[in-house]
Design a protein around this motif. Structure first.
Motif, PDB file in Angstrom:
ATOM      1  N   PRO A  11       0.940  -1.256  -0.106  1.00 56.75           N
ATOM      2  CA  PRO A  11      -0.109   0.060  -0.123  1.00 56.75           C
ATOM      3  C   PRO A  11       0.856   1.249  -0.099  1.00 56.75           C
ATOM      4  O   PRO A  11       2.114   1.327   0.662  1.00 56.75           O
ATOM      5  CB  PRO A  11      -0.887   0.046   1.136  1.00 56.75           C
ATOM      6  CG  PRO A  11       0.114  -1.017   2.100  1.00 56.75           C
ATOM      7  CD  PRO A  11       0.637  -1.876   1.168  1.00 56.75           C
ATOM      8  N   TYR A  22       0.117   3.133  -8.114  1.00 55.80           N
ATOM      9  CA  TYR A  22      -0.549   3.411  -9.535  1.00 55.80           C
ATOM     10  C   TYR A  22       0.286   2.943 -10.521  1.00 55.80           C
ATOM     11  O   TYR A  22      -0.549   2.100 -11.744  1.00 55.80           O
ATOM     12  CB  TYR A  22      -1.294   4.572  -9.653  1.00 55.80           C
ATOM     13  CG  TYR A  22      -2.753   4.938  -8.897  1.00 55.80           C
ATOM     14  CD1 TYR A  22      -3.732   5.067  -9.654  1.00 55.80           C
ATOM     15  CD2 TYR A  22      -2.795   4.629  -7.475  1.00 55.80           C
ATOM     16  CE1 TYR A  22      -4.904   5.475  -8.903  1.00 55.80           C
ATOM     17  CE2 TYR A  22      -3.823   4.548  -6.832  1.00 55.80           C
ATOM     18  CZ  TYR A  22      -5.071   5.281  -7.560  1.00 55.80           C
ATOM     19  OH  TYR A  22      -6.284   5.112  -6.879  1.00 55.80           O
ATOM     20  N   ASP A 147     -15.791   5.801   8.664  1.00 56.84           N
ATOM     21  CA  ASP A 147     -15.657   4.232   8.528  1.00 56.84           C
ATOM     22  C   ASP A 147     -14.329   4.320   8.277  1.00 56.84           C
ATOM     23  O   ASP A 147     -13.376   5.005   7.295  1.00 56.84           O
ATOM     24  CB  ASP A 147     -16.506   3.869   7.065  1.00 56.84           C
ATOM     25  CG  ASP A 147     -16.573   2.391   7.022  1.00 56.84           C
ATOM     26  OD1 ASP A 147     -15.571   2.016   6.583  1.00 56.84           O
ATOM     27  OD2 ASP A 147     -17.615   2.047   7.260  1.00 56.84           O
ATOM     28  N   SER A 149     -12.709   2.190   6.140  1.00 55.28           N
ATOM     29  CA  SER A 149     -12.484   2.005   4.838  1.00 55.28           C
ATOM     30  C   SER A 149     -11.939   3.414   4.159  1.00 55.28           C
ATOM     31  O   SER A 149     -11.521   3.347   3.345  1.00 55.28           O
ATOM     32  CB  SER A 149     -13.546   1.536   4.015  1.00 55.28           C
ATOM     33  OG  SER A 149     -14.821   2.295   3.985  1.00 55.28           O
ATOM     34  N   MET A 150     -12.646   4.501   4.569  1.00 55.47           N
ATOM     35  CA  MET A 150     -12.275   5.738   4.150  1.00 55.47           C
ATOM     36  C   MET A 150     -10.683   6.197   4.371  1.00 55.47           C
ATOM     37  O   MET A 150     -10.051   6.835   3.653  1.00 55.47           O
ATOM     38  CB  MET A 150     -13.180   6.856   4.732  1.00 55.47           C
ATOM     39  CG  MET A 150     -14.589   6.756   4.505  1.00 55.47           C
ATOM     40  SD  MET A 150     -15.082   6.987   2.918  1.00 55.47           S
ATOM     41  CE  MET A 150     -15.091   8.946   2.904  1.00 55.47           C
ATOM     42  N   GLU A 152      -8.524   3.522   4.511  1.00 51.60           N
ATOM     43  CA  GLU A 152      -7.531   2.496   4.217  1.00 51.60           C
ATOM     44  C   GLU A 152      -7.663   2.375   2.483  1.00 51.60           C
ATOM     45  O   GLU A 152      -6.457   2.151   1.916  1.00 51.60           O
ATOM     46  CB  GLU A 152      -7.896   1.453   4.771  1.00 51.60           C
ATOM     47  CG  GLU A 152      -7.968   1.312   6.226  1.00 51.60           C
ATOM     48  CD  GLU A 152      -8.458   0.388   7.024  1.00 51.60           C
ATOM     49  OE1 GLU A 152      -9.206  -0.760   6.463  1.00 51.60           O
ATOM     50  OE2 GLU A 152      -8.451   0.261   8.387  1.00 51.60           O
ATOM     51  N   TRP A 153      -8.730   2.489   2.035  1.00 50.29           N
ATOM     52  CA  TRP A 153      -8.906   2.446   0.444  1.00 50.29           C
ATOM     53  C   TRP A 153      -7.955   3.304  -0.172  1.00 50.29           C
ATOM     54  O   TRP A 153      -7.927   4.418   0.373  1.00 50.29           O
ATOM     55  CB  TRP A 153     -10.340   2.235   0.128  1.00 50.29           C
ATOM     56  CG  TRP A 153     -11.065   1.220   0.418  1.00 50.29           C
ATOM     57  CD1 TRP A 153     -10.684   0.025   1.351  1.00 50.29           C
ATOM     58  CD2 TRP A 153     -12.736   1.268   0.370  1.00 50.29           C
ATOM     59  NE1 TRP A 153     -11.724  -0.768   1.617  1.00 50.29           N
ATOM     60  CE2 TRP A 153     -12.993  -0.084   1.068  1.00 50.29           C
ATOM     61  CE3 TRP A 153     -13.689   1.661  -0.260  1.00 50.29           C
ATOM     62  CZ2 TRP A 153     -14.149  -0.496   0.961  1.00 50.29           C
ATOM     63  CZ3 TRP A 153     -14.905   1.309  -0.201  1.00 50.29           C
ATOM     64  CH2 TRP A 153     -15.251   0.210   0.504  1.00 50.29           C
ATOM     65  N   GLN A 154      -7.540   2.926  -1.264  1.00 56.48           N
ATOM     66  CA  GLN A 154      -6.420   3.848  -1.998  1.00 56.48           C
ATOM     67  C   GLN A 154      -6.932   3.973  -3.421  1.00 56.48           C
ATOM     68  O   GLN A 154      -6.038   4.126  -4.173  1.00 56.48           O
ATOM     69  CB  GLN A 154      -4.962   3.462  -1.839  1.00 56.48           C
ATOM     70  CG  GLN A 154      -4.724   3.253  -0.406  1.00 56.48           C
ATOM     71  CD  GLN A 154      -3.053   2.906  -0.050  1.00 56.48           C
ATOM     72  OE1 GLN A 154      -2.250   2.798  -1.034  1.00 56.48           O
ATOM     73  NE2 GLN A 154      -2.806   3.105   1.059  1.00 56.48           N
ATOM     74  N   GLY A 155      -7.955   4.118  -3.302  1.00 56.68           N
ATOM     75  CA  GLY A 155      -8.725   4.631  -4.942  1.00 56.68           C
ATOM     76  C   GLY A 155      -9.024   5.975  -4.785  1.00 56.68           C
ATOM     77  O   GLY A 155      -8.642   6.764  -4.126  1.00 56.68           O
ATOM     78  N   ARG A 156     -10.026   6.484  -5.699  1.00 57.92           N
ATOM     79  CA  ARG A 156     -10.535   7.735  -5.667  1.00 57.92           C
ATOM     80  C   ARG A 156     -11.259   8.039  -4.328  1.00 57.92           C
ATOM     81  O   ARG A 156     -11.626   9.227  -4.081  1.00 57.92           O
ATOM     82  CB  ARG A 156     -11.350   8.365  -6.741  1.00 57.92           C
ATOM     83  CG  ARG A 156     -10.621   8.145  -7.856  1.00 57.92           C
ATOM     84  CD  ARG A 156     -11.595   8.455  -9.453  1.00 57.92           C
ATOM     85  NE  ARG A 156     -10.819   8.799 -10.440  1.00 57.92           N
ATOM     86  CZ  ARG A 156      -9.982   9.785 -10.857  1.00 57.92           C
ATOM     87  NH1 ARG A 156     -10.194  10.824  -9.943  1.00 57.92           N
ATOM     88  NH2 ARG A 156      -9.238   9.935 -11.885  1.00 57.92           N
ATOM     89  N   THR A 157     -11.416   7.274  -3.472  1.00 54.46           N
ATOM     90  CA  THR A 157     -12.017   7.344  -2.425  1.00 54.46           C
ATOM     91  C   THR A 157     -11.216   8.134  -1.309  1.00 54.46           C
ATOM     92  O   THR A 157     -11.610   8.951  -0.230  1.00 54.46           O
ATOM     93  CB  THR A 157     -12.468   6.165  -1.397  1.00 54.46           C
ATOM     94  OG1 THR A 157     -11.096   5.235  -1.613  1.00 54.46           O
ATOM     95  CG2 THR A 157     -13.509   5.372  -2.106  1.00 54.46           C
ATOM     96  N   VAL A 158     -10.152   8.365  -1.664  1.00 53.60           N
ATOM     97  CA  VAL A 158      -9.100   9.135  -0.830  1.00 53.60           C
ATOM     98  C   VAL A 158      -9.575  10.888  -1.025  1.00 53.60           C
ATOM     99  O   VAL A 158      -9.517  11.670   0.166  1.00 53.60           O
ATOM    100  CB  VAL A 158      -7.675   9.194  -1.316  1.00 53.60           C
ATOM    101  CG1 VAL A 158      -7.248   7.701  -1.049  1.00 53.60           C
ATOM    102  CG2 VAL A 158      -7.604   9.669  -2.463  1.00 53.60           C
TER     103      VAL A 158
END
Length: 232
Positions: A11, A22, A147, A149-150, A152-158
């Motif tokens: 990550p 990426y 949450d 996931s906000m 930890e996730w490393q997509g456009r959710t950042v």
């Protein structure tokens, strides 16, 4: 055993490492050349939006904060991308000097953060725990459940995470239109067209060449100069 390729990617931990992640993922999917470039471009696009978020958050005072996974020492530390997201959101992570996802309660007590983000369901525990209830953020009701996931996730959710954090830390931003963050390239075509029309370059006796990637020369320099004036 099923004959599927398995790609093990570490990550990302910061902005530069986000580009690495990426680039690796995109290279694996579409090839080292175009895939690598596409991955870098996608990562940079996401962080350009984070730059926009960072531009609108207040800079006159330092807002200290943290994210807690539990009350037993698990939180967001400086070696996690979530810490970078917090910084872009205008919140200085009080655990930025720590690593490994483990925080020290004494450091939390001494830093006495202005705002605490935590796992859903942890807010009530914070209020009831004698160690935490005297913290400034708890006393002032500035404990926000977010949450994991906000973080930890490393997509456009950042980008979503940055907006959630900045909105909670600076609620005054929601009172006007300053919180509107858009794609920085969204209006480039119309703005460039308008600038060309109104500039001396758009005289009737001037002809234009269509520029393509890899071109060099005065025409390219003129276009770069104009784009620079427009802020791109």
């Amino acid at each position: 055993d099923a004959g599927l390729a398995v790609l093990n990617l570490a990550p990302a931990t910061d902005r530069q490492d986000f580009e690495r992640l990426y680039a690796q993922a995109s290279s694996a999917l579409t090839g080292d050349g175009p895939g690598y470039d596409a991955g870098i471009a996608a990562a940079q696009d996401i962080f350009k939006t984070l730059d926009d978020v960072n531009r609108i958050v207040p800079k006159d005072t330092i807002t200290a904060g943290c994210y807690l996974y539990d009350l037993d020492g698990s939180g967001v530390t400086g070696d996690m991308l979530a810490s970078t997201i917090m910084t872009y959101s205008g919140v200085e992570n009080v655990f930025s000097d720590l690593v490994g996802g483990q925080y020290d309660f004494e450091q939390l007590r001494l830093s006495n953060p202005h705002i605490i983000f935590c796992m859903p369901g942890l807010k009530d525990e914070l209020k009831q725990d004698a160690r935490f209830r005297d913290l400034r953020a708890v006393k002032q009701g500035r404990v926000v459940e977010l949450d994991p996931s906000m973080m930890e996730w490393q997509g456009r959710t950042v980008v979503d995470a940055a907006l959630e954090i900045s909105a909670a830390a600076f609620p005054e931003l929601l009172e006007d239109s300053s919180m509107q963050v858009t794609d920085p390239t969204e209006n480039i075509e119309s703005e460039v067209s308008s600038a060309l029309t109104s500039s001396a370059l758009a005289q009737d006796d001037v002809t234009y060449e269509t520029l393509q990637r890899g071109d060099q020369g005065d025409d390219v320099l003129e276009m770069q100069t104009l784009l620079d004036r427009l802020g791109y």
